[in-house]
Scaffold this motif. Structure first.
Motif, PDB file in Angstrom:
ATOM      1  N   TYR A 265       0.846  -1.195   0.000  1.00 18.01           N
ATOM      2  CA  TYR A 265       0.000   0.000   0.000  1.00 18.01           C
ATOM      3  C   TYR A 265       0.879   1.241   0.000  1.00 18.01           C
ATOM      4  CZ  TYR A 265      -3.620  -3.244   1.478  1.00 18.01           C
ATOM      5  OH  TYR A 265      -4.481  -4.300   1.541  1.00 18.01           O
ATOM      6  N   GLU A 266       0.363   2.284  -0.612  1.00 14.54           N
ATOM      7  CA  GLU A 266       0.970   3.594  -0.457  1.00 14.54           C
ATOM      8  C   GLU A 266       0.202   4.269   0.669  1.00 14.54           C
ATOM      9  OE1 GLU A 266       2.081   7.659  -2.925  1.00 14.54           O
ATOM     10  OE2 GLU A 266       0.758   6.190  -3.831  1.00 14.54           O
ATOM     11  N   VAL A 267       0.939   4.760   1.664  1.00 19.48           N
ATOM     12  CA  VAL A 267       0.306   5.360   2.834  1.00 19.48           C
ATOM     13  C   VAL A 267       0.963   6.692   3.167  1.00 19.48           C
ATOM     14  CG1 VAL A 267      -0.324   3.106   3.804  1.00 19.48           C
ATOM     15  CG2 VAL A 267       1.817   4.189   4.507  1.00 19.48           C
ATOM     16  N   GLU A 268       0.265   7.440   3.995  1.00 19.66           N
ATOM     17  CA  GLU A 268       0.812   8.700   4.478  1.00 19.66           C
ATOM     18  C   GLU A 268       0.864   8.634   5.999  1.00 19.66           C
ATOM     19  OE1 GLU A 268       0.230  13.245   3.159  1.00 19.66           O
ATOM     20  OE2 GLU A 268      -1.579  12.280   3.949  1.00 19.66           O
ATOM     21  N   LEU A 269       1.991   9.036   6.551  1.00 23.59           N
ATOM     22  CA  LEU A 269       2.204   9.073   7.992  1.00 23.59           C
ATOM     23  C   LEU A 269       2.950  10.360   8.306  1.00 23.59           C
ATOM     24  CD1 LEU A 269       2.285   7.698  10.829  1.00 23.59           C
ATOM     25  CD2 LEU A 269       4.464   6.686  10.117  1.00 23.59           C
ATOM     26  N   HIS A 270       2.360  11.193   9.150  1.00 21.39           N
ATOM     27  CA  HIS A 270       2.973  12.474   9.523  1.00 21.39           C
ATOM     28  C   HIS A 270       3.370  13.287   8.283  1.00 21.39           C
ATOM     29  CE1 HIS A 270       2.955  10.844  13.526  1.00 21.39           C
ATOM     30  NE2 HIS A 270       3.809   9.895  13.194  1.00 21.39           N
ATOM     31  N   SER A 271       2.477  13.371   7.324  1.00 23.39           N
ATOM     32  CA  SER A 271       2.658  14.141   6.080  1.00 23.39           C
ATOM     33  C   SER A 271       3.759  13.606   5.170  1.00 23.39           C
ATOM     34  CB  SER A 271       2.920  15.623   6.384  1.00 23.39           C
ATOM     35  OG  SER A 271       1.845  16.158   7.105  1.00 23.39           O
ATOM     36  N   GLU A 272       4.226  12.393   5.413  1.00 21.24           N
ATOM     37  CA  GLU A 272       5.217  11.776   4.535  1.00 21.24           C
ATOM     38  C   GLU A 272       4.626  10.512   3.937  1.00 21.24           C
ATOM     39  OE1 GLU A 272       9.201  11.272   6.010  1.00 21.24           O
ATOM     40  OE2 GLU A 272       8.943  12.928   7.425  1.00 21.24           O
ATOM     41  N   LYS A 273       5.018  10.214   2.689  1.00 24.40           N
ATOM     42  CA  LYS A 273       4.504   9.023   2.014  1.00 24.40           C
ATOM     43  C   LYS A 273       5.468   7.854   2.190  1.00 24.40           C
ATOM     44  CE  LYS A 273       1.512  11.268  -1.212  1.00 24.40           C
ATOM     45  NZ  LYS A 273       1.143  11.539  -2.568  1.00 24.40           N
ATOM     46  N   TYR A 274       4.869   6.679   2.366  1.00 27.30           N
ATOM     47  CA  TYR A 274       5.606   5.442   2.564  1.00 27.30           C
ATOM     48  C   TYR A 274       4.924   4.330   1.773  1.00 27.30           C
ATOM     49  CZ  TYR A 274       7.597   7.597   6.785  1.00 27.30           C
ATOM     50  OH  TYR A 274       8.230   8.430   7.664  1.00 27.30           O
ATOM     51  N   PHE A 275       5.662   3.216   1.623  1.00 29.98           N
ATOM     52  CA  PHE A 275       5.044   1.966   1.217  1.00 29.98           C
ATOM     53  C   PHE A 275       4.806   1.180   2.497  1.00 29.98           C
ATOM     54  CE2 PHE A 275       7.130   2.965  -2.825  1.00 29.98           C
ATOM     55  CZ  PHE A 275       6.074   2.762  -3.690  1.00 29.98           C
ATOM     56  N   LEU A 276       3.699   0.480   2.547  1.00 25.91           N
ATOM     57  CA  LEU A 276       3.357  -0.355   3.695  1.00 25.91           C
ATOM     58  C   LEU A 276       3.213  -1.789   3.218  1.00 25.91           C
ATOM     59  CD1 LEU A 276       2.294  -0.746   6.682  1.00 25.91           C
ATOM     60  CD2 LEU A 276       0.004  -0.438   5.701  1.00 25.91           C
ATOM     61  N   LEU A 277       3.927  -2.704   3.864  1.00 27.55           N
ATOM     62  CA  LEU A 277       3.732  -4.130   3.632  1.00 27.55           C
ATOM     63  C   LEU A 277       2.793  -4.627   4.711  1.00 27.55           C
ATOM     64  CD1 LEU A 277       7.368  -5.414   2.926  1.00 27.55           C
ATOM     65  CD2 LEU A 277       5.548  -5.010   1.271  1.00 27.55           C
ATOM     66  N   SER A 278       1.738  -5.306   4.294  1.00 28.27           N
ATOM     67  CA  SER A 278       0.750  -5.787   5.256  1.00 28.27           C
ATOM     68  C   SER A 278       0.139  -7.083   4.762  1.00 28.27           C
ATOM     69  CB  SER A 278      -0.360  -4.751   5.429  1.00 28.27           C
ATOM     70  OG  SER A 278      -1.377  -5.244   6.261  1.00 28.27           O
ATOM     71  N   LYS A 279      -0.101  -7.986   5.678  1.00 27.45           N
ATOM     72  CA  LYS A 279      -0.781  -9.229   5.325  1.00 27.45           C
ATOM     73  C   LYS A 279      -2.290  -9.041   5.346  1.00 27.45           C
ATOM     74  CE  LYS A 279       2.901 -12.360   6.497  1.00 27.45           C
ATOM     75  NZ  LYS A 279       3.313 -13.565   7.187  1.00 27.45           N
ATOM     76  N   ARG A 280      -2.737  -7.901   5.793  1.00 28.45           N
ATOM     77  CA  ARG A 280      -4.167  -7.602   5.841  1.00 28.45           C
ATOM     78  C   ARG A 280      -4.591  -6.845   4.585  1.00 28.45           C
ATOM     79  NH1 ARG A 280      -2.070  -6.808  10.726  1.00 28.45           N
ATOM     80  NH2 ARG A 280      -2.902  -8.007  12.446  1.00 28.45           N
ATOM     81  N   VAL A 281      -5.889  -6.881   4.350  1.00 26.86           N
ATOM     82  CA  VAL A 281      -6.470  -6.107   3.254  1.00 26.86           C
ATOM     83  C   VAL A 281      -7.021  -4.823   3.861  1.00 26.86           C
ATOM     84  CG1 VAL A 281      -8.268  -6.051   1.487  1.00 26.86           C
ATOM     85  CG2 VAL A 281      -7.031  -8.187   1.958  1.00 26.86           C
TER      86      VAL A 281
END
Length: 183
Positions: A144-160
């Motif tokens: 997933y592409e996510v935002e945390l504290h106004s910064e963008k990250y990729f998130l690896l998750s086993k959940r949907v």
């Protein structure tokens, strides 16, 4: 706040993930360019184990890191990016490494090594390692592409996840990669 990122994904860790990501290509090149026999099948099994085991150990080490609960904004799902990753498999498959006598074509082999070095550099220096198709197939990670504290990250998750804000337990693995805690 997450603070400093965990130095989990070092150069060595990314190299392990690179090797794991391109293992299927190595297997395809071996099958395409060599006669299939028991010896080749043994090499393929050794290749698989020599990449799967260190990758499994890396994720076991990641699991030992204490997560933090953070509110993130899930922007979009990026699993489809794995298809663009697979494009890097196609070009090497189009280059024959051996001739009709099964002798190695040195020019093609050197060209392929240069191509792999370029891909390796891009893999290590970018977030390409998190869209590795084997992470989805064998470890069931979604990207997933996510935002945390106004910064963008990729998130690896086993959940949907759906596109929304939510609080989750995460670990920061690098400057642009988070992983959700397994429960």
């Amino acid at each position: 706040m997450l603070g400093k990122c965990v130095k989990m994904l070092s150069f060595v860790s990314k190299t392990i993930l690179f090797y794991f990501a391109y293992l299927p290509l190595a297997a395809l090149l071996l099958v395409q360019n060599l006669d299939i026999n028991i010896k080749l099948l043994a090499y393929l099994i050794i290749l698989f184990l020599s990449s799967y085991i260190p990758t499994r150990l890396l994720f076991k080490e990641i699991a030992s890191i204490a997560p933090r609960v953070e509110e993130i904004n899930i922007i979009s799902e990026k699993n489809s990016e794995t298809l663009s990753f697979i494009v890097t498999y196609i070009i090497p498959l189009c280059v024959p490494l051996t001739n009709s006598n099964n002798d190695i074509n040195l020019n093609n082999f050197i060209s392929l090594i240069i191509l792999f070095l370029i891909i390796y550099y891009l893999y290590i220096e970018t977030s390409l390692f998190c869209i590795n198709p084997l992470l989805k197939i064998l470890f069931k990670y979604n990207v997933y592409e996510v935002e945390l504290h106004s910064e963008k990250y990729f998130l690896l998750s086993k959940r949907v996840h759906s596109n929304r804000k939510k609080s989750i337990r995460i670990k920061k693995l690098s400057n642009n990669l988070l992983i959700e805690e397994d429960e």
